[in-house]
Design an enzyme around this catalytic site. Structure first.
Site: not given
Ligand code: SFD
Ligand code: AMP
Length: 630
Positions: A62, A126, A218, A249, A351, A388, A439
Site C-alpha cells: 500500500n 491498485e 480484520w 471491510r 485478492d 495504517h 507493510s
Molecule cells: O490493504 C511480539 N496491512 C497492509 N499493508 C500493505 O502494505 N498492504 C495491504 O494490503 C495491507 N492490508 C492489510 C494489512 C494488515 C492486515 C492484518 C490485513 C490487511 C488483513 C498492514 C500491514 O500488515 C502492517 O502495516 C504491518 O505489518 C505493520 O508492521 P509491524 O512490524 O508494526 O507489525 P507486525 O507486522 O504485525 O509484527 C508484529 C510482530 O510482533 C510480534 N509480537 N513478539 C514478542 N513479544 C510480544 N509480546 C509480542 N507481541 C507481538 C508478532 O509476533 C509479530 O512478529 S489492507 O487490507 O489494509
Molecule cells: P484497504 O483495502 O481499505 O486497506 O485499502 C487499501 C488502500 O487503498 C489503502 O491505502 C486505503 O487508504 C486505500 N483506499 C481504500 N479505499 C479507498 C477509497 N475509496 N478511496 C481512496 N483510497 C482508498
C-alpha cells in the site's frame, strides 16, 4: 516458580518482535552491527515466517512512492497523509519513511515477491500509491531475508518467546523480560538499545465477531498491545492515542475493499441502491477543509456510510457485479469481454486468497459469485495501529536533516525513531503520527530505526545496568498467574468460577465491555461523550485492581494474561486521549456527542500523554502540529 529456569541473554541491540518493521530492523541492524562488531538478538512471540499482521499474506503493497518516476514527490505523499488524518500528522516522519520505502519494495522483489506487472513490464498500481502483488507468501519471503541477514552475521533469533515488560535503568531502557511459550523458562535480555516493533492492538474493544467467530478480526488478534505497553510502561511520551482505526471491510470475514474501490472502481451503496458518497455529500461541509480534498479521508468515507446505517438503510453493499461487468464491457468484442470477465473474477478471488482466506471461504459458503451478486460491507471494530489509517503510537524523534526552524526543537532529539526514553526505538505500528506506512513503510521505518539504534549504541557503548532486584521482582510478578491458579484450583469444581481469581478471557471480556459501552465501540455506533468516558475511566480503574488476581493454567494462558494487561494500558491511553481532545475530528472513527464539531482553532494539535507506573497517573500534553511544507 522453582520449576522455571532463567536464561540471560546479553546483546547490544534487542529487536522486540518479528513482523514487518522488525524484519526491516533485522536486515539493517545486521549490516551495521557486523561492521562495528556489535551483537543483535531478535525475539518473536510467534514464528517469524508467519507472525504479525502479514501472517496470512497481503494482496497489495500500500505504500510505494515511486520517487524515481518523477511523478510523485515527498510533498505529494505528505499532503495525502495529512489530509487523510484530518491535518494531524508528523510530516518529518512521513517524509523520512517515504524517501526510503521504494528501497524496501525493491528489496522485496529481489527476495522473490511477485509484484504484478503489465505488458510493458511496469508495476500494476491498485491506486496512486498502491501496487498489486501475489502476496500469499509475502511474510515468508521478508522473514527469510531477515533471518538470513541475522544468521550470516551471528545474530540470535528467539521464536515462541513472549516479551512482557521492558527493563529500565531510570529513564533508559536496558532490555526486556519475557518467557518461553514452550518450556518453563524466563528470558532476561540485557541490551544497550531496544527496538520496539511488536505491532498494534486488537481486541481492546468488543469485536463484531463473538462466540464461534471470535478471533476473526480484520487485524490479527495476536497483535495485542505489546508495543503500546512497552512504551507506556517505560514512561515514553505517546501520541495520537485517540486515533483508532476502523476499516470498512466485507462483512463477517473482513476481506479488503481497496482493490474494489481503487482497481475495479466499484461503488458502495445502501440497500436502496443509493450511493452514500453522493447522497450524503452535503455532510462534508462540516468537516472542511479536509473533506473537500481528494481522496476523501478514510474516516469521512466511513462516516457517510454510517449516516445511512443509522438512518436504517442497511445492508450496505459493495456493487461488485456492476464493477466487473462495466470493466468487461469495455472490451472490443464479445470474446475478449468474456475472457476479461474470467480474468477479473480470478483477480477478485485472489485478492481474498492472498490475505483474508476466510473471506473466500465465506463467499464460497454463501454462494457469492462476485460478477453476479453484490456483497455486504460494514465498519469493523476499532484497532490501534500506527501504520495504517490510524495514528496511535510512541512519539519518536524525526530525522535531523528534514527539520526546519519551526520543527527542529519539537520533533528532533538526537536519534531518528528514538522514543522519549533513552535507548528505546519504535517503528511500524509502535510509532505514532506517521500513518499510511503499511507493510512496506513499516519495513523501511524498521530499517531507519535499526541504523539509528546502532548509531546510538556506538555513542553510548556502556554495559547495560540491569538491576537484579528489578528482574527478580518482575519474574515473581510475571509468573504470579500460574501460582494463583495452582493455589486456588481446588476450591471449586468449575475452573471458570472461583472467587479467588479471574481468568484472562474473563478479564478481556470485561475490558471489551467497558470499551464498547463507554468509549464508543460497535454497539454504541462509535459514539461517546465526556460523561461516558469519565465513567469508563472509573471502571477501568476497578479492572486494573484485578490484575494481581489473574490466573493461568499453563504457559499459553500466562501469555493471555499479559496480553490483556497490555491491552488494558492501550485502553487507558485511548480513553484519556479522547477525553483530552475537546472536539470531534475523526467522525467515522469516533464521535463525541458532547463536542460534535471539529475545532481547528484550538485542536489542530497533537494529543500526547505519558504514564507514571508508580502512581498510575496519566499526564496529558498538547503539542503543536508543524508542517514541513504548506
Ligand atoms: O490493504 C511480539 N496491512 C497492509 N499493508 C500493505 O502494505 N498492504 C495491504 O494490503 C495491507 N492490508 C492489510 C494489512 C494488515 C492486515 C492484518 C490485513 C490487511 C488483513 C498492514 C500491514 O500488515 C502492517 O502495516 C504491518 O505489518 C505493520 O508492521 P509491524 O512490524 O508494526 O507489525 P507486525 O507486522 O504485525 O509484527 C508484529 C510482530 O510482533 C510480534 N509480537 N513478539 C514478542 N513479544 C510480544 N509480546 C509480542 N507481541 C507481538 C508478532 O509476533 C509479530 O512478529 S489492507 O487490507 O489494509
Ligand atoms: P484497504 O483495502 O481499505 O486497506 O485499502 C487499501 C488502500 O487503498 C489503502 O491505502 C486505503 O487508504 C486505500 N483506499 C481504500 N479505499 C479507498 C477509497 N475509496 N478511496 C481512496 N483510497 C482508498
Amino acid at each position: 516458580m522453582d520449576n522455571f529456569e532463567t536464561i540471560t541473554v546479553e546483546t547490544d541491540l534487542l529487536i522486540c518482535g518479528g513482523g514487518m518493521s522488525a524484519c526491516g530492523a533485522a536486515v539493517e541492524a545486521s549490516y551495521w552491527a557486523n561492521k562495528h562488531g556489535l551483537k543483535v538478538a531478535l525475539v518473536d512471540k510467534g514464528a517469524m515466517d508467519r507472525s504479525g499482521a502479514v501472517a496470512m499474506g497481503l494482496s497489495a503493497i500500500n505504500m510505494y512512492v515511486d520517487l524515481n518516476s518523477g511523478n510523485n514527490t515527498l510533498k505529494d505523499y505528505c499532503d495525502y497523509v495529512r489530509n487523510d488524518l484530518m491535518g494531524i500528522t508528523r510530516e518529518d516522519q512521513v517524509s523520512n519513511i517515504a524517501r526510503h520505502v521504494d528501497g524496501s519494495v525493491h528489496l522485496f522483489e529481489k527476495w522473490g515477491l511477485p509484484i504484478w506487472t503489465d505488458e510493458e513490464g511496469n508495476y500494476v498500481h491498485e491506486g496512486r500509491w498502491q501496487l498489486m502483488i501475489n502476496g500469499e507468501s509475502y511474510k515468508v519471503i521478508v522473514a527469510e531475508a531477515a533471518k538470513n541477514a541475522m544468521v550470516e552475521t551471528g545474530g540470535e533469533i528467539y521464536e515462541h518467546v513472549y516479551l512482557s515488560h521492558p527493563l529500565m535503568d531510570g529513564d533508559k531502557c536496558v532490555g526486556a523480560i519475557g518467557f518461553s511459550l514452550r518450556e518453563n523458562k524466563v528470558y532476561v535480555f540485557k541490551a544497550k538499545a531496544v527496538f520496539v516493533g511488536m505491532g498494534g492492538a486488537v481486541h481492546v474493544f468488543k469485536p463484531r465477531s463473538t462466540g464461534e467467530g471470535f478471533g476473526r478480526s480484520w487485524y490479527p488478534p495476536f497483535n495485542s498491545g505489546a508495543s503500546a505497553f512497552f512504551t507506556i510502561y517505560a514512561g515514553a511520551e505517546m501520541t495520537c492515542q485517540e486515533v483508532r482505526f476502523i476499516p470498512v471491510r466485507f462483512k463477517d470475514a473482513y476481506g479488503p475493499v481497496g482493490a474494489w474501490f481503487l482497481l475495479f472502481k466499484a461503488i458502495a451503496t445502501n440497500a436502496q441502491g443509493g450511493d452514500y458518497m453522493q447522497e450524503n455529500a452535503a455532510e462534508l461541509d462540516k468537516w472542511e477543509p479536509y473533506s473537500r480534498i481528494k481522496p476523501c479521508p478514510a474516516n469521512l468515507r466511513n462516516w457517510l456510510m454510517m449516516l445511512d446505517v443509522m438512518d436504517g438503510k442497511s445492508p450496505i453493499y459493495m456493487q461488485t457485479a456492476e464493477a466487473i461487468q462495466r470493466i468487461a464491457e469495455q472490451a472490443p468484442d464479445e470474446k475478449s469481454a468474456k475472457r476479461k470477465l474470467k480474468e477479473l473474477e480470478a483477480e477478485a478471488w485472489e485478492d481474498f486468497l492472498d490475505m483474508t482466506i476466510a473471506q473466500a471461504i465465506l463467499w464460497a459458503a454463501t454462494n457469492v459469485q462476485p460478477d453476479k451478486k453484490a456483497s455486504e460491507i460494514m465498519a469493523c471494530d476499532p484497532y490501534f495501529i500506527g501504520s495504517h489509517s490510524g495514528a496511535s503510537g510512541a512519539w519518536v524523534s524525526g530525522p535531523e536533516d528534514l527539520q526546519n526552524d519551526q520543527t527542529k526543537d519539537e520533533y528532533f532529539w538526537g536519534y531518528a525513531q528514538m522514543t522519549t526514553i533513552k535507548g528505546m526505538f519504535a517503528a511500524g505500528d509502535a510509532s505514532g503520527a506517521s500513518s499510511h506506512k503499511f507493510s512496506s513503510g513499516s519495513h523501511a521505518e524498521g530499517r531507519i530505526a535499526a541504523k539509528s539504534a546502532i548509531n546510538y549504541i556506538m555513542d553510548n557503548n556502556e554495559t547495560p545496568n540491569v538491576d537484579q532486584a528489578q528482574v527478580d521482582a518482575l519474574k515473581v510478578e510475571i509468573l504470579k498467574p500460574l501460582v494463583t491458579f495452582d493455589e486456588h484450583k481446588g476450591y471449586t469444581v468449575d475452573p471458570d468460577i472461583n472467587p479467588n481469581y479471574i481468568r484472562p478471557k474473563q478479564f478481556m471480556y470485561r475490558l471489551q465491555k467497558i470499551m464498547d459501552e463507554y468509549a464508543g465501540g460497535v454497539s454504541s455506533q462509535f459514539m461517546t461523550s465526556d460523561k461516558l468516558l469519565e465513567k469508563g475511566i472509573e471502571l477501568l480503574t476497578y479492572l486494573r485492581e484485578d490484575v494481581p488476581n489473574l490466573a493461568a493454567t499453563n504457559l499459553h494462558e500466562l501469555m493471555r494474561c499479559w496480553e490483556n494487561v497490555h491491552r488494558m494500558h492501550q485502553a487507558e491511553a485511548h480513553v484519556q486521549s479522547i477525553l483530552f481532545r475537546d472536539e470531534t475530528r475523526w467522525p467515522g472513527y469516533y464521535f463525541r456527542t458532547d463536542k460534535p464539531n471539529i475545532d481547528n482553532e484550538n485542536w489542530l494539535a497533537f494529543c500526547n500523554c505519558k504514564y507514571n507506573k508508580d502512581t498510575n497517573e496519566w499526564e496529558m500534553i498538547k503539542r503543536p502540529v508543524k508542517y514541513l511544507t504548506q
